[in-house]
Design a protein around this motif. Structure first.
Motif, PDB file in Angstrom:
ATOM      1  N   SER A  24      11.345  30.559 112.435  1.00 54.55           N
ATOM      2  CA  SER A  24      12.048  30.713 113.717  1.00 54.55           C
ATOM      3  C   SER A  24      11.256  30.040 114.838  1.00 54.55           C
ATOM      4  CB  SER A  24      12.257  32.194 114.030  1.00 54.55           C
ATOM      5  OG  SER A  24      11.012  32.833 114.168  1.00 54.55           O
ATOM      6  N   GLY A  25      11.969  29.402 115.714  1.00 55.00           N
ATOM      7  CA  GLY A  25      11.346  28.749 116.851  1.00 55.00           C
ATOM      8  C   GLY A  25      10.745  27.390 116.575  1.00 55.00           C
ATOM      9  N   PHE A  30       7.655  22.470 118.367  1.00 52.76           N
ATOM     10  CA  PHE A  30       7.095  21.178 117.980  1.00 52.76           C
ATOM     11  C   PHE A  30       7.810  20.052 118.716  1.00 52.76           C
ATOM     12  CE2 PHE A  30       6.562  24.018 114.320  1.00 52.76           C
ATOM     13  CZ  PHE A  30       5.180  24.019 114.255  1.00 52.76           C
ATOM     14  N   PRO A  31       7.109  18.948 118.979  1.00 55.19           N
ATOM     15  CA  PRO A  31       7.728  17.833 119.708  1.00 55.19           C
ATOM     16  C   PRO A  31       8.823  17.160 118.863  1.00 55.19           C
ATOM     17  CG  PRO A  31       5.568  17.207 118.892  1.00 55.19           C
ATOM     18  CD  PRO A  31       5.726  18.671 118.604  1.00 55.19           C
ATOM     19  N   PRO A  32       9.766  16.516 119.511  1.00 45.68           N
ATOM     20  CA  PRO A  32      10.857  15.856 118.783  1.00 45.68           C
ATOM     21  C   PRO A  32      10.378  14.880 117.709  1.00 45.68           C
ATOM     22  CG  PRO A  32      11.360  15.926 121.119  1.00 45.68           C
ATOM     23  CD  PRO A  32       9.953  16.436 120.956  1.00 45.68           C
TER      24      PRO A  32
END
Length: 170
Positions: A24-25, A30-32
């Motif tokens: 979850s999350g 995290f960056p794209p």
């Protein structure tokens, strides 16, 4: 992760829901650049709804790596649908079967017998067991046990997949 299967809520009672709950999350933490490109999870239903309107988008994705057949019927359940992505699935399936047949004598692997009717029967029984609340592993084991015919897996699935990608299993 395996210890959490019984206690982690899955919104769809499947692997996708479990993975989304377990991680979850992840999407926001995290960056794209850490996300896989679209070609690693191309959705067949998205292709159905968008290809005619936006063919350039799909054509720009060279060499799809993973096609997610998340909708029904699956290509292995209904061979009447012959869109581009189903044709890709049949092509890859046939190549993997030829590979297993050709490499069986060298690696000691025995290819799985292909019997689409029995596979559909296992799938139907699996869905029936899932509807009454059984978990994935129990439902699949019971479905396979009920069908017990020429589709019985002679080599574990993980060994078949490993053989397809050229990895030895001991």
């Amino acid at each position: 992760m395996l210890d959490q299967i019984a206690t982690t809520f899955s919104y769809d009672k499947g692997d996708t829901g479990f993975l989304n709950a377990f991680f979850s999350g992840w999407y926001h933490r995290f960056p794209p650049c850490s996300r896989l490109p679209f070609g690693f999870n191309a959705q067949r239903t998205l292709h159905w709804f968008t290809f005619k309107k936006q063919p350039a988008y799909w054509n720009s994705i060279q060499n799809l790596k993973v096609i997610h057949y998340s909708s029904s019927p699956k290509p292995w359940e209904d061979q009447s649908r012959q869109s581009e992505l189903e044709t890709t699935w049949y092509h890859c399936f046939n190549e993997s079967q030829m590979f297993l047949r050709n490499s069986g004598s060298e690696s000691g692997a025995v290819p799985r017998k292909s019997n689409n009717h029995s596979h559909v029967s296992i799938t139907e029984k699996f869905k029936k067991f899932r509807k009454v609340g059984l978990d994935h592993a129990t439902a699949m084991a019971m479905a396979r046990a009920e069908v017990e015919d020429s589709t019985q897996i002679e080599v574990p699935v993980e060994e078949q997949v490993a053989a397809i990608f050229g990895f030895g299993m001991s």
